[in-house]
Scaffold this active site. Structure first.
Site, short mmCIF file in Angstrom:
data_model
loop_
_atom_site.label_atom_id
_atom_site.label_comp_id
_atom_site.label_asym_id
_atom_site.label_seq_id
_atom_site.Cartn_x
_atom_site.Cartn_y
_atom_site.Cartn_z
N ASP A 128 0.81 -1.22 0.00
CA ASP A 128 0.00 0.00 0.00
C ASP A 128 0.84 1.27 0.00
O ASP A 128 0.42 2.31 0.52
CB ASP A 128 -0.97 0.02 1.20
CG ASP A 128 -1.91 -1.16 1.19
OD1 ASP A 128 -2.23 -1.63 0.07
OD2 ASP A 128 -2.34 -1.60 2.26
N LYS A 187 1.99 2.12 -5.12
CA LYS A 187 2.57 1.57 -6.36
C LYS A 187 1.66 1.82 -7.56
O LYS A 187 2.13 2.13 -8.64
CB LYS A 187 2.77 0.04 -6.20
CG LYS A 187 3.71 -0.32 -5.06
CD LYS A 187 3.78 -1.82 -4.85
CE LYS A 187 2.50 -2.43 -4.29
NZ LYS A 187 2.15 -2.01 -2.93
N ASN A 229 -5.15 -10.13 -3.69
CA ASN A 229 -4.85 -9.56 -2.36
C ASN A 229 -4.40 -8.12 -2.52
O ASN A 229 -4.46 -7.33 -1.57
CB ASN A 229 -3.79 -10.40 -1.61
CG ASN A 229 -2.55 -10.74 -2.44
OD1 ASN A 229 -2.54 -10.54 -3.65
ND2 ASN A 229 -1.53 -11.26 -1.79
N GLY A 247 -4.48 -4.19 -3.85
CA GLY A 247 -5.46 -3.16 -4.19
C GLY A 247 -4.66 -1.93 -4.57
O GLY A 247 -4.01 -1.33 -3.73
N GLN A 286 2.05 -6.05 -3.18
CA GLN A 286 2.50 -6.16 -1.77
C GLN A 286 3.77 -5.33 -1.59
O GLN A 286 3.94 -4.33 -2.26
CB GLN A 286 2.71 -7.62 -1.37
CG GLN A 286 1.43 -8.44 -1.25
CD GLN A 286 0.84 -8.88 -2.57
OE1 GLN A 286 1.49 -9.53 -3.36
NE2 GLN A 286 -0.40 -8.54 -2.83
N THR A 303 3.20 -12.57 2.67
CA THR A 303 2.37 -13.18 1.64
C THR A 303 3.13 -14.39 1.08
O THR A 303 4.20 -14.73 1.58
CB THR A 303 1.97 -12.15 0.56
OG1 THR A 303 0.97 -12.74 -0.27
CG2 THR A 303 3.16 -11.71 -0.30
N THR A 328 -9.70 -4.67 1.52
CA THR A 328 -10.57 -5.22 2.58
C THR A 328 -11.25 -4.14 3.41
O THR A 328 -12.14 -4.44 4.20
CB THR A 328 -9.73 -6.07 3.55
OG1 THR A 328 -8.67 -5.24 4.07
CG2 THR A 328 -9.13 -7.28 2.86
N GLY A 329 -10.81 -2.88 3.27
CA GLY A 329 -11.41 -1.79 4.06
C GLY A 329 -10.94 -1.79 5.51
O GLY A 329 -11.34 -0.94 6.30
N LYS A 369 3.10 10.28 -0.12
CA LYS A 369 2.22 10.74 0.98
C LYS A 369 2.88 11.71 1.95
O LYS A 369 2.55 11.72 3.13
CB LYS A 369 1.63 9.53 1.71
CG LYS A 369 0.83 8.62 0.77
CD LYS A 369 0.05 7.54 1.47
CE LYS A 369 -1.38 7.96 1.73
NZ LYS A 369 -2.30 6.83 1.97
N VAL A 408 2.76 14.20 -3.56
CA VAL A 408 2.17 15.15 -2.59
C VAL A 408 0.65 15.06 -2.52
O VAL A 408 -0.01 15.92 -1.95
CB VAL A 408 2.60 16.61 -2.92
CG1 VAL A 408 4.09 16.79 -2.74
CG2 VAL A 408 2.19 17.00 -4.34
#
Ligand code: GDP
Ligand code: IMO
Ligand code: MG
Length: 435
Positions: free
Chosen positions: A13, A16, A38, A40, A230, A245, A307-308, A337, A419
């Site tokens: 996460d 990518k 798997n 997202g 991943q 994983t 999966t939230g 970020k 950013v």
């Protein structure tokens, strides 16, 4: 022309999907080399947000070929839904998406095995996305998996039934409560029906010998970007085992996941957040359990794309990041970020692991399973939002000095700074700026 690689340096996460989408105009082909649904991967542009699971993140660029490599595992049902959503958004995947015949299939019963195995682990559960990833790769290496190419041959249904029978024996050995055995809120038989319909639905996507296609394209001078899923700390060999994983998420995985020689790996883009997150169980030395962690989660919208689930949040872990840079041979660092740190009076990064009287600067075999006190280094924050910045010069002084300091610690300057989630909120730096 060598193949460039883009992958995650943390626990997934990292962003990518966004960066792959941003870089796609410079490439002819984008190819996923491992993992499955798997993953997202979120893309944002033109006021639209889209999450991809199995399909490479170059898919919204007409004319760019996207390849699902042999190292990927595919759930026909999830994949069909992905295709449907793409079509609703105007993409035409039948024109620019290809799948390796050798990619393994996630059967409905692989998902049930994932469910019963996780449940049996109790408190030490991995926190799997329960997409059947582990059981599918287990069957692959156990040499009884089914590949998507098999769907084109007579006898597929028989092979399916034989493997299902084996799976049912495994599932029953866990003596599960029948209420557990639901997939996407459906009992097995219903999901299975949809799964077989999905095999039909996806049949207009061309199946190829992707290793031949990729190597031929390379020889013809085509530019190829391999997109990882991943992150390095979830790698089956070098991640925080067993909280990992089941695939090789590092640059070495590109060779087996696409069928290319190590000689043909070019640049390696290593994507990381300016802080750290993790979903699921396992060690996380710089994790924050206080309101600062909550603040990172809230400002960074740190909830799983697949999966939230709320993501665990903490400071950047430099020893782990250095380890990831080493394992992958990263040539270009991409920091994501940074806007989430806007407004922090100060922020920190972990620079060592204190275990008893000893301070370690790399995650050894058992390091992260021990009682660790992270050694933190603090940096002054900045008070102006960075989301509108478009150049190095516009970035606040404190962010620039942090970026330079980080590059020095990693012995590799940061090449790209993100950013904001949008495609446009990306600053590609000339690394000479950072000297
Ligand atoms: P991936 O799995 O590595 O592709 O990353 P995910 O898509 O799962 O998670 C990254 C999340 O951060 C997504 O919601 C992105 O839209 C978002 N994102 C990406 N880059 C940035 C950034 O620079 N700033 C902010 N605030 N969000 C970002
Ligand atoms: P992307 O590509 C974050 C985590 C799960 C769990 C462990 C094993 O979006 O970065 P699995 O489903 O593979 O059995 O889960 O790995 N995990 C991810 N975490 N991002 C991902 O993918 C992940 N894929 C798996 O949460 O801890
Ligand atoms: Mg993700």
């Amino acid at each position: 022309m060598k193949i460039d690689v883009l992958l995650g340096l943390q626990w997934g996460d990292e962003g990518k999907g966004k960066i792959t989408d941003v870089l796609t105009p410079s490439y002819d082909i984008i190819a996923r080399f491992q993992g499955g649904p798997n993953a997202g991967h979120t893309l944002e542009f033109n006021g639209m947000k889209h999450v991809l699971h199995t399909i490479p993140s170059g898919i919204f660029h007409p004319g760019k070929i996207n390849v699902i490599g042999n190292g990927v595992v595919i759930d026909a049902y999830i994949f069909a839904r992905e295709l449907q959503k793409l079509r609703e958004r105007g993409a035409k995947p039948e024109l620019n998406l290809l799948i390796s015949k050798r990619a393994h299939l996630i059967l409905p019963t692989h998902r049930l095995i994932d469910i019963v195995e996780e449940a049996s682990k109790g408190k030490s559960k991995i926190g799997s996305t329960l997409k059947g990833i582990g059981p599918t790769y287990t069957d692959k290496t156990g040499r009884h998996g089914l590949r998507i190419g098999d769907t084109q041959y007579p006898g597929f249904r028989d092979k399916y039934e034989a493997l299902k029978k084996q799976h049912m024996r495994i599932i029953e050995s866990f003596n599960p409560d029948p209420s557990m055995l639901m997939i996407e809120n459906m009992p097995l038989e219903e999901y299975e029906r949809h799964w077989f319909e999905s095999i039909e639905y996806i049949s207009d996507i061309k199946l190829i010998d992707s290793e031949i296609f990729i190597n031929k394209s390379m020889r013809e001078g085509k530019k190829i970007l391999a997109e990882g899923a991943q992150g390095t700390l979830l790698d089956v060999d070098f991640g925080t085992y067993p909280y990992v994983t089941s695939s090789s998420t590092i640059s070495a995985g590109v060779c087996s996941g696409l069928g290319i020689s190590p000689h043909n790996v070019g640049r390696v883009f290593g994507v990381f957040k300016a802080y750290c997150t993790r979903v699921g169980g396992g060690p996380f030395p710089t994790e924050l359990f206080d309101e600062t962690g909550d603040r990172l989660r809230k400002l960074g919208h740190e909830f799983g794309s697949t999966t939230g689930r709320p993501r665990r949040c903490g400071w950047l872990d430099l020893p782990a990041l250095k380890y990831s840079v080493m394992l992958n041979g990263v040539t270009d660092l991409v920091m994501m970020k940074v806007d989430v740190l806007d407004g922090f009076e100060t922020f920190s990064i972990g620079v060592g692991y204190k275990i008893g009287q000893e301070i370690l600067d790399f995650p050894g075999y058992d390091t992260l399973n021990q009682e660790i006190e992270p050694v933190l280094e603090h940096f002054p924050g900045w008070h102006t939002p960075v989301t509108g910045c478009t150049s190095w010069e516009e970035l606040p002084e404190n962010l620039r000095s942090f970026t330079t300091a980080l590059g020095e610690k990693l012995e590799l300057p940061v090449s790209v700074i993100s950013v904001g989630p949008n495609r446009s909120q990306t600053i590609i730096l000339d690394s000479s700026n950072l000297k």
